[in-house]
Write a protein that holds these residues in place. Structure first.
Motif, PDB file in Angstrom:
ATOM      1  N   LYS A 189       0.765  -1.389   0.304  1.00 31.16           N
ATOM      2  CA  LYS A 189      -0.068   0.045  -0.006  1.00 31.16           C
ATOM      3  C   LYS A 189       0.799   1.340   0.005  1.00 31.16           C
ATOM      4  O   LYS A 189       0.319   2.385  -0.578  1.00 31.16           O
ATOM      5  N   LEU A 190       1.997   1.252   0.680  1.00 32.79           N
ATOM      6  CA  LEU A 190       2.916   2.480   0.681  1.00 32.79           C
ATOM      7  C   LEU A 190       3.762   2.579  -0.607  1.00 32.79           C
ATOM      8  O   LEU A 190       3.768   3.463  -1.088  1.00 32.79           O
ATOM      9  N   LYS A 203      14.536   7.940  -4.327  1.00 25.56           N
ATOM     10  CA  LYS A 203      13.792   8.506  -3.228  1.00 25.56           C
ATOM     11  C   LYS A 203      12.841   7.107  -2.834  1.00 25.56           C
ATOM     12  O   LYS A 203      12.697   7.210  -1.537  1.00 25.56           O
ATOM     13  N   ARG A 207      13.641   6.667   0.877  1.00 20.20           N
ATOM     14  CA  ARG A 207      12.527   7.506   1.696  1.00 20.20           C
ATOM     15  C   ARG A 207      11.351   6.308   2.065  1.00 20.20           C
ATOM     16  O   ARG A 207      10.663   6.550   2.698  1.00 20.20           O
ATOM     17  N   LEU A 208      11.441   4.940   1.142  1.00 21.13           N
ATOM     18  CA  LEU A 208      10.459   4.029   1.716  1.00 21.13           C
ATOM     19  C   LEU A 208      10.929   2.728   1.998  1.00 21.13           C
ATOM     20  O   LEU A 208      10.868   2.400   3.031  1.00 21.13           O
ATOM     21  N   PRO A 211      13.809   2.686   4.978  1.00 20.33           N
ATOM     22  CA  PRO A 211      13.115   2.902   6.600  1.00 20.33           C
ATOM     23  C   PRO A 211      12.013   1.928   6.790  1.00 20.33           C
ATOM     24  O   PRO A 211      12.294   1.550   7.751  1.00 20.33           O
ATOM     25  N   ALA A 212      11.378   1.265   5.747  1.00 21.27           N
ATOM     26  CA  ALA A 212      10.339   0.271   6.092  1.00 21.27           C
ATOM     27  C   ALA A 212      11.044  -0.809   6.395  1.00 21.27           C
ATOM     28  O   ALA A 212      10.834  -1.680   7.174  1.00 21.27           O
ATOM     29  N   HIS A 287      11.816   4.364  17.196  1.00 19.06           N
ATOM     30  CA  HIS A 287      11.257   5.017  18.459  1.00 19.06           C
ATOM     31  C   HIS A 287       9.659   5.380  17.747  1.00 19.06           C
ATOM     32  O   HIS A 287       8.819   5.632  18.590  1.00 19.06           O
ATOM     33  N   TRP A 288       9.748   5.424  16.451  1.00 22.60           N
ATOM     34  CA  TRP A 288       8.175   5.575  15.778  1.00 22.60           C
ATOM     35  C   TRP A 288       7.203   4.746  16.292  1.00 22.60           C
ATOM     36  O   TRP A 288       6.039   4.676  15.832  1.00 22.60           O
ATOM     37  N   ARG A 289       7.887   3.414  16.390  1.00 22.38           N
ATOM     38  CA  ARG A 289       7.023   2.221  16.444  1.00 22.38           C
ATOM     39  C   ARG A 289       6.312   2.273  17.817  1.00 22.38           C
ATOM     40  O   ARG A 289       6.669   2.381  18.784  1.00 22.38           O
TER      41      ARG A 289
END
Ligand SMILES: Nc1ncnc2c1ncn2[C@@H]1O[C@H](COP(=O)(O)OP(=O)(O)O)[C@@H](O)[C@H]1O
Ligand SMILES: [Mg+2]
Lengths: 294, 258
Positions: A189-190, A203, A207-208, A211-212, A287-289
């Protein structure tokens, strides 16, 4: 090998902070690291609770040894081990050998881990690379890397090279497998979002995809480090003139059992510290998790 | 009349499945004027998402012509904003970085626009929050800001409020109308909620299934802001419902004929 094989079946996104299967060295330090917000007092209390059992065992052991109930050749008393610790430290031997061991493990990890990461990225990003690389690597992966240690010694001799190779072999697969799986599990989906926003290739990667995939890659780093450390122990025990493994071998040859204990304890402590360091790194980077809120 | 920003002509779309060919859309003709708010309504499976994906350039395997500003749609691009039913934010990025996405906030121009969009979607104070800290409505507002930052010629929304509770949904409808009145972005908004369709639209496109085609287009001239309880709103509602009922009858006949 069982460590990374078990991990393969779990999608990296779902694995996060749970200790890897087969990793028994998760104890009180993790408890401290996991609750940063709970303050000083509870950290002290947690540590005290976690330390209670080991302290009790050591006290019993000391007591039994003083009564002459244990054979000092097999179970030297804790104070004897502590003395051995002290003399190895003051003579500088301990840190000399520890330094050599850490250096070897680090080089082996960097070599094996970075090749694993690179090939994992390649296989993950390109189907063609997957078709070429993955079948062979999956086949090799089923061979316990410690079982081919004798072969490595035969090929590279008893010098530094063979040790690095044994360690690197251990470090390679967890990073390869986890990187590959992490990339393939990036949410489709991303990818649609990236399409709609017209991300360029670079990118898309930076950017995807990366990081994912980072949680999975960091899990790979942790497992790789653990296997590097195990590889180091094996490599040094098989034959070496320096390092903590050498200290252990020397202890065996001179019947200084307390030195063997010192070596084992050092291996355990450093292994635990390395693991805690990567967990700290994970907490910082991920930390975003949600799962890290505790 | 001005030139339409979006022009769909004789659009046919079918899916090849292993067993059969499913005709998802058949003979769609639609012209959308610049600044118009179009809602597309129809039962589930009638091809609403398929239509939106084709306009977005996400699906290029169709017959007919789809032109945006007189140019055939050749693929996805930032001139066609797309809002999915879920917000689909990047979980590792803060709100403001999610809006910027592939652009850098260090660029003062981007920074300025992101700040004004955060104000527009009413998310001040949440710039540094992570997606997991947001409610569903807030997250969807971030997604809308992310699309608007790219100045799309048309914003395509596929049941964007479908997953929200009734209160949040009503609030989001007002926020979206605010945005539209402020920016005048052309909107194509898919929904299966009749009230939502009437509340928002200049024109309601009613789709019917098997194969997906336009059943009728109902213009809505009620002044904004609209009140759902007024008689004019309710009579329009009946009109749209009536279209659906006739639709159900024909469906019934269709099935009986099979
Ligand atoms: N990728 C696909 N492959 C095959 N059939 C599809 C595919 N996508 C949609 N369809 C079919 O096309 C029709 C329209 O689907 P969709 O556009 O998702 O409807 P809606 O959004 O109105 O609910 C449905 O019958 C669906 O089964
Ligand atoms: Mg749909």
């Amino acid at each position: 090998m069982s460590i990374e094989q078990a991990e393969l079946r779990l999608p990296p996104a779902a694995v996060p902070p749970a200790p890897p299967i087969g990793d028994t060295r998760t104890g009180s330090i993790q408890a401290i690291v996991k609750k940063p917000a709970s303050g000083w007092k509870s950290i002290v209390i947690d540590t005290a609770i976690g330390a209670a059992l080991p302290v009790l065992i050591v006290a019993l052991w000391q007591w039994a040894a003083e009564r002459g109930w244990t054979n000092p050749l097999f179970f030297p008393a804790p104070d004897v081990i502590a003395d051995a610790f002290g003399s190895l430290i003051s003579s500088g031997e301990l840190f000399h050998h520890l330094g050599i061991s850490v250096w070897r493990a680090l080089i082996g990890f960097v070599v094996g881990g970075s090749v694993g990461l690179l090939l994992g990225l390649l296989s993950g990003l390109s189907r063609k690379a997957e078709y070429v690389l993955d079948p062979s690597l999956q086949m090799l992966r089923t061979v316990p890397h410690l079982a081919i240690a004798p072969l490595v010694l035969l090929w590279f001799g008893f010098g530094e090279q063979s040790k690095i190779v044994i360690i690197a072999l251990g470090a390679f697969f967890p990073l390869y497998v986890n990187t590959f799986v992490a990339i393939r599990n990036v949410d489709n989906k991303l990818f649609d979002v990236a399409k709609v926003l017209a991300f360029g290739r670079a990118k898309l990667l930076f950017r995807l995809v990366l990081p994912a995939a980072l949680p999975g890659i960091l899990l790979g780093v942790r497992l790789s480090l653990a296997l590097s450390w195990i590889g180091l122990v094996v490599a040094e025990l098989i034959g070496s003139q320096s390092g903590v493994g050498f200290l252990i071998n020397l202890g065996k040859q001179t019947s200084a059992t307390e030195d063997i204990f010192v070596g084992v304890i050092i291996f355990a402590i450093v292994g635990k510290l390395v693991d805690s360091f990567v967990r700290l790194l994970e907490r910082k980077l991920l930390h975003w998790r949600e799962s890290f809120e505790g | 009349m001005s030139v339409p920003v979006l022009e769909i002509e004789r659009l046919n779309k079918s899916f090849q499945t292993p067993k059969t060919v499913v005709t998802a859309l058949s003979g769609i003709d639609l012209k959308v004027q610049e600044g118009e708010f179009i809602t597309v309504i129809g039962p589930s499976g009638c091809g609403k998402s398929t239509l939106l994906k084709i306009v977005a350039g996400l699906d290029l395997a169709y017959e007919g012509s789809v032109k945006l500003s007189d140019k055939e749609v050749a693929g996805p691009g930032i001139d066609k904003g797309f809002i999915f039913q879920e917000p689909r934010l990047f979980p590792w990025l803060t709100v403001e970085k999610n809006i910027a996405a592939d652009l850098s906030l260090r660029n003062p121009e981007v920074r300025k626009k992101v700040d004004s969009l955060i104000e527009l979607v009413k998310l001040q104070g949440f710039e540094k929050a992570y997606p997991r800290e947001l409610s569903g409505g807030m997250a969807q507002r971030v997604a809308i800001a992310r699309a608007l930052l790219r100045n799309p010629k048309v914003l395509l929304l596929d049941e964007p409020f479908g997953a929200l509770d009734a209160f949040t949904r009503a609030h989001m409808q007002e926020v979206l109308l605010d945005i539209w009145q402020h920016n005048r972005t052309t909107m194509i908004f898919v929904t299966h909620d009749i009230d939502e369709a009437i509340f928002l639209a200049n024109r309601i496109v009613i789709l019917k299934p098997r194969p997906g085609s336009i059943r009728g287009i109902v213009p809505v001239t009620l002044p904004y802001p609209r009140k759902k309880a007024t008689t004019s709103f309710q009579s329009l509602r009946l009109k749209v419902l009536d279209e659906f009922e006739r639709l159900e009858e024909t469906e019934y006949v269709d099935r009986a004929g099979l």
